[in-house]
Design a protein around this motif. Structure first.
Motif, short mmCIF file in Angstrom:
data_model
loop_
_atom_site.label_atom_id
_atom_site.label_comp_id
_atom_site.label_asym_id
_atom_site.label_seq_id
_atom_site.Cartn_x
_atom_site.Cartn_y
_atom_site.Cartn_z
N UNK A 43 2.59 9.44 21.69
CA UNK A 43 1.70 8.75 22.61
C UNK A 43 2.38 8.60 24.08
N UNK A 44 1.35 8.96 24.97
CA UNK A 44 1.84 9.12 26.38
C UNK A 44 1.10 8.04 27.13
N UNK A 45 1.44 8.05 28.28
CA UNK A 45 0.75 6.93 29.17
C UNK A 45 -0.69 7.19 29.53
N UNK A 46 -1.03 8.78 29.39
CA UNK A 46 -2.27 9.17 29.46
C UNK A 46 -3.17 9.55 28.15
N UNK A 47 -2.48 9.04 26.92
CA UNK A 47 -3.14 9.22 25.63
C UNK A 47 -2.18 10.24 24.78
N UNK A 48 -2.69 10.50 23.61
CA UNK A 48 -1.77 11.21 22.69
C UNK A 48 -1.97 12.76 23.17
N UNK A 49 -0.97 13.15 22.87
CA UNK A 49 -0.70 14.84 23.30
C UNK A 49 -0.13 15.41 21.85
#
Length: 146
Positions: A43-49
């Motif tokens: 999970x990242x600040x811009x969505x899942x990677x």
């Protein structure tokens, strides 16, 4: 006013965060022995990677009901088992081992609970809830180890 905006944003984002939370972790194809990570979902600040063992990083998204139904139809698995399943997919650069199969998605990791696996011949004997699929490798059992 700002507190209300933060509360509303939290209510909107909470379901999405909960839907992907169970996918965060590292995955490999082994069934025993030391972990050998192939994919890491974060999970990242811009969505899942998805981060692959070779350093490639791509955005990941949940499959919607229609996409999951298309995938299950492609795999020729009982359609009603898809209701218990959740999948996250990504669009890698198409090549001989990664052709799009649902929209632009070229690979997915799915959580298939035991009750659904029991009704799918291909997965019946899998001990793990996790599978990987792409058009080059087909369906592969996964181990999530953290």
């Amino acid at each position: 006013m700002r507190a209300l905006a933060l509360l509303l944003a939290g209510m909107v984002l909470a379901p999405a965060a909960g839907a992907t939370e169970s996918f965060s972790g590292r995955y490999d194809h082994r069934t025993d022995g030391p972990p050998d990570p192939v994919w890491t979902l974060r999970d990242t600040a811009t969505g899942v990677r998805m981060e692959r063992h070779d350093g490639l990083s791509l955005p990941v998204r949940a499959l919607d009901g229609g996409e999951l139904a298309q995938l299950w139809s492609r795999l020729d698995w009982p359609a009603d088992t898809a209701a218990a399943v959740s999948c996250m997919g990504w669009a890698d650069e198409p090549g001989p081992f990664s052709q799009p199969f649902v929209g632009t998605l070229t690979a997915v990791i799915c959580r298939v609970p035991a009750a659904a696996r029991a009704r799918i011949d291909w997965l019946r004997d899998n001990a793990s809830d996790w599978i990987y699929y792409d058009t080059g490798f087909g369906v592969t059992a996964l181990r999530r180890f953290d």
